[in-house]
Design an enzyme around this catalytic site. Structure first.
Site, PDB file in Angstrom:
ATOM      1  N   SER A 181     -24.252 -42.595  37.489  1.00  0.00           N
ATOM      2  CA  SER A 181     -25.652 -43.550  38.620  1.00  0.00           C
ATOM      3  C   SER A 181     -25.889 -44.652  37.679  1.00  0.00           C
ATOM      4  CB  SER A 181     -25.497 -42.447  39.161  1.00  0.00           C
ATOM      5  OG  SER A 181     -26.432 -41.467  38.338  1.00  0.00           O
ATOM      6  N   HIS A 209     -20.748 -40.127  43.407  1.00  0.00           N
ATOM      7  CA  HIS A 209     -20.713 -41.436  43.053  1.00  0.00           C
ATOM      8  C   HIS A 209     -19.531 -41.815  43.496  1.00  0.00           C
ATOM      9  CE1 HIS A 209     -25.403 -42.562  43.166  1.00  0.00           C
ATOM     10  NE2 HIS A 209     -25.108 -41.915  42.470  1.00  0.00           N
ATOM     11  N   LYS A 240     -24.163 -38.295  50.162  1.00  0.00           N
ATOM     12  CA  LYS A 240     -24.709 -40.030  49.781  1.00  0.00           C
ATOM     13  C   LYS A 240     -22.913 -40.771  50.754  1.00  0.00           C
ATOM     14  CE  LYS A 240     -26.509 -39.216  45.107  1.00  0.00           C
ATOM     15  NZ  LYS A 240     -25.906 -38.568  44.030  1.00  0.00           N
TER      16      LYS A 240
HETATM   17  C1  LIG Z   1     -26.490 -37.999  43.087  1.00  0.00           C
HETATM   18  C2  LIG Z   1     -25.788 -36.696  42.066  1.00  0.00           C
HETATM   19  C3  LIG Z   1     -26.150 -35.248  42.545  1.00  0.00           C
HETATM   20  C4  LIG Z   1     -27.033 -34.598  43.512  1.00  0.00           C
HETATM   21  O1  LIG Z   1     -26.145 -34.837  44.450  1.00  0.00           O
HETATM   22  P1  LIG Z   1     -27.086 -33.609  46.403  1.00  0.00           P
HETATM   23  O2  LIG Z   1     -26.236 -33.409  46.719  1.00  0.00           O
HETATM   24  O3  LIG Z   1     -27.905 -35.625  45.920  1.00  0.00           O
HETATM   25  O4  LIG Z   1     -27.788 -32.937  45.540  1.00  0.00           O
HETATM   26  C5  LIG Z   1     -25.395 -34.542  41.641  1.00  0.00           C
HETATM   27  N1  LIG Z   1     -24.623 -34.631  40.425  1.00  0.00           N
HETATM   28  C6  LIG Z   1     -24.545 -36.278  40.525  1.00  0.00           C
HETATM   29  C7  LIG Z   1     -23.402 -37.400  39.301  1.00  0.00           C
HETATM   30  C8  LIG Z   1     -24.795 -37.609  41.481  1.00  0.00           C
HETATM   31  O5  LIG Z   1     -24.727 -38.815  41.288  1.00  0.00           O
END
Ligand SMILES: *Cc1c(COP(=O)(O)O)cnc(C)c1O
Length: 393
Positions: A181, A209, A240
Site C-alpha cells: 500500500s 489494494h 477500497k
Molecule cells: C486497507 C487494508 C486493510 C484494511 O481494510 P479495511 O476494509 O479498510 O479494514 C487490510 N489489509 C490491507 C493490505 C489493506 O491495505
C-alpha cells in the site's frame, strides 16, 4: 491529581516532534472533489479507486436494502444476523473471484484479525513480508503460531527461512500483501506459490489494494498472475475499490466451514449492515458487467504518472495506481502537502513511522472518478509547489 497525565505527556511529545495532527473534516461525500472548510478541493488521497463510494447505483441499492432489511443486522451471524442478502453477496463474490466460497467480515482489518489466528496454532510458523499491512501484523500477534519476517519481496530470503525452518513445524503459512500500500509494488506471487509448493507451505494473500484494481474487471492479483486455485487464502476488502465497507476470504468451502466456527471477529462482532451489503452487491455486479471502470482508473493513473514523471518527480517503483511522490525529509514532505492544499489539492504526506525515516513521500491515489480537468489542475499545482520548494527544477 490528573490520572490521565500519562496521555498529556505523550501528546505533548507528539507536538514536540511535529507529528501531532488534526483530522481534516470533509463536509460532503468521498468523490473526485471533497469539501474542506467550505472549499472545494481536488481529492488525491482516497482508496475510492473506481468512484463507487458515491455512485448513484450503489446509493440506490443501499436504500433498497435498508427498506427491505432495516438499518442494522441486529446480531452476530451465528445467532440471527445472517440475512439472506449477506449469503447472496458471498455467493456473488465467490463467482466473481472464481473460488469455491467466500466468507465476509465487517472490514478487511477484522478479516485478518479473525482469520489468521483461526487457521494457525501452536506448532505452526507464519512467514510474513516485512511490509505487510498493520492488520496482518496484528492478526499474526493474536495467533499462537511462531512468526518470522522475510525481507520485502526478497525470494532468496523467503527460501532461506523455508529451507531452515520447514521441518520444525507442522504447518507453515506464507503471508503477503498482493499490492503493497505504501509503494504500490506487487508481491512476486508466482515465485511465492512455487516456493510454497516446493516446501509444502500454505499461502495467504491480502489483496486489499488489488481488489477492483488488478486482473480482469478487478478480480485481483491472483487473477492478474493467472494463479486461480493455487492460493489457499485470498483476502479482499470491500472498503477500497468496491466503495463500501467490509472484508472477505475467498477460499475452498472447507475454509469457510471452519471460519464460521472459529473466526472470533465473525463470532463476536455484529454482521455487516444491510445498506452496506446491498451497495456492495451492486458494486460487484457493476464490475462483472463492464471493464470501463477499471480501464478508466488505469488510464487516469498512466496519464498522471507520466505528467509527474516528466516534471522530474521521483515516483518510486509503483506498478499500480498507487503513486508515491518521493520527497525524503519529513518536514519537506509535509511542506509539499501543505503547499498543495493551499492550491486546492489534497494529498496526504506519509512519513516515519508509517514509512522508514528519510523516505517521506506524498501518496497520490488515482481514481476513475477524476476528470481530466481535475488531473491537469493537480499536475499544475505539483509543478508550482514542487519548483517553489526546489523538489524539482
Ligand atoms: C486497507 C487494508 C486493510 C484494511 O481494510 P479495511 O476494509 O479498510 O479494514 C487490510 N489489509 C490491507 C493490505 C489493506 O491495505
Amino acid at each position: 491529581m490528573n490520572n490521565l497525565q500519562f496521555l498529556e505527556d505523550k501528546i505533548a511529545e507528539l507536538k514536540e516532534q511535529g507529528v501531532y495532527r488534526q483530522l481534516p473534516v470533509n463536509t460532503g461525500p468521498c468523490a473526485n472533489v471533497i469539501y474542506l472548510k467550505g472549499q472545494e478541493i481536488v481529492n488525491l488521497s482516497s482508496n475510492n479507486y473506481l468512484g463507487f463510494a458515491n455512485h448513484p447505483r450503489l446509493i440506490q441499492a443501499a436504500k433498497a436494502a435498508t427498506d427491505k432489511y432495516g438499518a442494522g443486522a441486529g446480531s452476530v451471524r451465528t445467532i440471527v444476523g445472517n440475512q439472506d442478502l449477506l449469503e447472496e453477496l458471498e455467493n456473488l463474490l465467490a463467482l466473481f473471484k472464481q473460488e469455491e466460497a467466500v466468507t465476509c467480515f465487517q472490514s478487511g482489518f477484522n478479516c485478518n484479525l479473525g482469520t489468521i489466528p483461526a487457521i494457525t496454532e501452536a506448532g505452526d510458523l507464519i512467514v510474513s513480508d516485512e511490509k505487510n499491512h498493520a492488520s496482518i501484523i496484528d492478526g499474526t500477534r493474536l495467533s499462537k503460531a511462531e512468526r518470522t519476517i522475510y525481507r520485502h519481496n526478497d525470494m532468496d530470503d523467503l527460501e532461506r527461512i523455508l529451507k531452515e525452518k520447514r521441518s520444525q513445524y507442522r504447518n507453515v503459512l506464507i503471508i503477503t500483501d498482493g499490492v503493497f500500500s505504501m509503494d504500490g509494488d506487487l508481491a512476486k506471487l508466482p515465485n511465492i506459490v512455487a516456493l510454497a509448493k516446493k516446501y509444502q507451505a500454505l499461502t495467504y494473500v491480502d489483496d486489499a489494494h488489488g481488489s477492483g484494481v488488478l486482473g480482469r474487471s478487478g478480480r485481483g492479483t491472483v487473477d492478474h498472475f493467472h494463479l486461480h486455485g493455487q492460493v489457499d487464502f485470498i483476502i479482499g476488502t470491500l472498503s477500497k475499490a468496491i466503495g463500501v465497507v467490509g472484508g472477505y476470504v475467498a477460499s475452498k468451502q472447507i475454509v469457510k466451514d471452519w471460519l464460521l466456527h472459529r473466526a472470533r471477529t465473525l463470532l463476536f462482532s455484529t454482521a455487516l449492515p444491510p445498506a452496506a451489503i446491498g451497495a456492495t452487491i451492486e458494486s460487484v455486479k457493476m464490475l462483472m458487467e463492464s471493464e470501463t471502470y477499471t480501464q478508466k482508473l488505469w488510464e487516469n493513473a498512466r496519464y498522471f504518472k507520466k505528467a509527474l514523471g516528466n516534471l522530474g518527480f521521483d515516483l518510486g517503483h509503483s506498478e499500480t495506481p498507487i503513486t508515491p511522490v518521493m520527497v525524503g525529509k519529513e518536514s519537506l514532505t509535509m511542506e509539499l502537502s501543505r503547499g498543495l492544499l493551499a492550491e486546492g489539492v489534497f494529498v496526504s504526506g506519509i512519513v516515519f513511522p508509517t514509512v522508514p525515516a528519510g523516505q517521506g513521500r506524498l501518496r497520490v491515489m488515482l481514481s476513475a472518478s477524476h476528470t481530466k480537468a481535475n488531473l491537469d489542475f493537480a499536475i499544475a499545482a505539483f509543478a508550482k509547489v514542487g519548483k517553489k520548494l526546489r523538489i524539482i527544477n
